[in-house]
Write an enzyme that holds these catalytic residues in place. Structure first.
Site, PDB file in Angstrom:
ATOM      1  N   ASP A  62      36.742  13.946  -3.324  1.00 55.38           N
ATOM      2  CA  ASP A  62      37.124  12.833  -4.150  1.00 55.38           C
ATOM      3  C   ASP A  62      35.973  11.922  -4.165  1.00 55.38           C
ATOM      4  O   ASP A  62      36.182  10.406  -4.174  1.00 55.38           O
ATOM      5  CB  ASP A  62      38.112  12.098  -3.217  1.00 55.38           C
ATOM      6  CG  ASP A  62      39.287  12.869  -3.000  1.00 55.38           C
ATOM      7  OD1 ASP A  62      39.608  14.111  -3.458  1.00 55.38           O
ATOM      8  OD2 ASP A  62      40.214  12.520  -2.363  1.00 55.38           O
ATOM      9  N   LYS A 120      44.528  16.978  -6.434  1.00 53.96           N
ATOM     10  CA  LYS A 120      45.475  16.981  -5.186  1.00 53.96           C
ATOM     11  C   LYS A 120      46.281  15.856  -5.303  1.00 53.96           C
ATOM     12  O   LYS A 120      45.730  14.690  -5.615  1.00 53.96           O
ATOM     13  CB  LYS A 120      44.546  17.152  -4.092  1.00 53.96           C
ATOM     14  CG  LYS A 120      43.598  15.863  -3.775  1.00 53.96           C
ATOM     15  CD  LYS A 120      42.805  16.614  -2.615  1.00 53.96           C
ATOM     16  CE  LYS A 120      41.765  15.432  -2.080  1.00 53.96           C
ATOM     17  NZ  LYS A 120      42.367  14.099  -1.623  1.00 53.96           N
ATOM     18  N   CYS A 129      40.664  11.517   3.696  1.00 56.32           N
ATOM     19  CA  CYS A 129      40.755  12.888   2.853  1.00 56.32           C
ATOM     20  C   CYS A 129      39.741  14.069   3.489  1.00 56.32           C
ATOM     21  O   CYS A 129      39.800  15.145   3.404  1.00 56.32           O
ATOM     22  CB  CYS A 129      40.343  12.685   1.270  1.00 56.32           C
ATOM     23  SG  CYS A 129      41.881  11.659   0.841  1.00 56.32           S
TER      24      CYS A 129
HETATM   25  C1  C5J Z   1      40.498   9.372   0.359  1.00 57.39           C
HETATM   26  C2  C5J Z   1      41.948   7.454   0.530  1.00 57.39           C
HETATM   27  N1  C5J Z   1      40.036  10.082  -0.759  1.00 57.39           N
HETATM   28  N2  C5J Z   1      41.312   7.057   1.333  1.00 57.39           N
HETATM   29  N3  C5J Z   1      41.619   8.733  -0.054  1.00 57.39           N
HETATM   30  O1  C5J Z   1      40.113   9.315   1.409  1.00 57.39           O
HETATM   31  O2  C5J Z   1      42.915   7.169   0.160  1.00 57.39           O
END
Ligand code: C5J
Length: 211
Positions: free
Chosen positions: A26, A119, A152
């Site tokens: 991400d 995802k 994540c």
């Molecule tokens: C991730 C989030 N990528 N913090 N998403 O950690 O909402």
């Protein structure tokens, strides 16, 4: 390729680069850049920007070695009823697929042959074909980078461990908006004799990969 050994906590991490994938979680504009979802929630994005350079270093090494590289992106359908997701921002609707903010930051943009997993949740295995992709390629170990460490990254490493993959998380390549969560999330992974993974850093990973 022979088995390699990476200095790590709580003890050395052994892996074969042929059966190891680099997973970059991400690293999207919405989390990392000013004007995105993370900043809209009131967070300082600079700790996440700091991981771009070490992630790039890992990508360069993995690409040179011909390792499998996986990028993931968190994204939601427009209209998901959560506060701020889907709201209009300077990079389009926040955390919505197809919007500019949903893109991976340009410094870490995928190149031809790399896998991008979209995802719908926090973990990269939930409702995706990541497990099939890894099994088809004979992958057994994951080197994990990305954001955020406690959300994540942590969820994905737990999911991977439950599916039999051995994960090492590189502490300078993962980031959190909250220093206390960064520390706690890394401590949890390596606690109790690597309860669901190992923790190392890009310097030690590069040494292990280049030797
Ligand atoms: C991730 C989030 N990528 N913090 N998403 O950690 O909402």
């Amino acid at each position: 390729m022979a088995q390699r050994s990476m200095q790590a906590e709580p003890y050395e991490y052994t892996f074969d680069p042929k059966t190891t994938a680099l997973v970059v979680i991400d690293m999207q504009r919405d989390f990392v850049e000013p004007g995105g979802f993370g900043e809209a929630l009131g967070n300082d994005v600079s700790p996440l920007q700091a991981v771009i350079a070490p992630c790039r270093r890992m990508l360069d090494v993995a690409r040179t070695m011909g390792m499998l590289v996986i990028h993931t992106r968190e994204g939601h359908a427009p209209g998901r009823g959560k506060i701020t997701i889907g709201d209009e921002g300077p990079m389009g609707r926040l955390l919505v697929r197809g919007q500019r903010g949903h893109e991976i930051v340009p410094e870490l943009a995928p190149v031809a042959g790399e896998v991008v997993v979209d995802k719908p949740g926090k973990g990269a295995f939930f409702a995706t074909d990541l497990d099939h992709i890894l099994r088809n390629r004979g992958i057994k170990s994951l080197i994990v980078c990305g954001v955020t460490t406690e959300v994540c990254v942590n969820t994905t490493v737990r999911e991977a461990n439950d599916r039999g993959y051995e994960c090492v998380v590189l502490q300078d390549c993962v980031g959190s908006y909250f220093p206390q969560f960064q520390k706690a999330a890394l401590d949890m992974i390596k606690a109790q004799g690597a309860i669901f993974g190992w923790v190392s850093d890009s310097t030690r990973a590069v040494i292990a990969l280049r030797n």
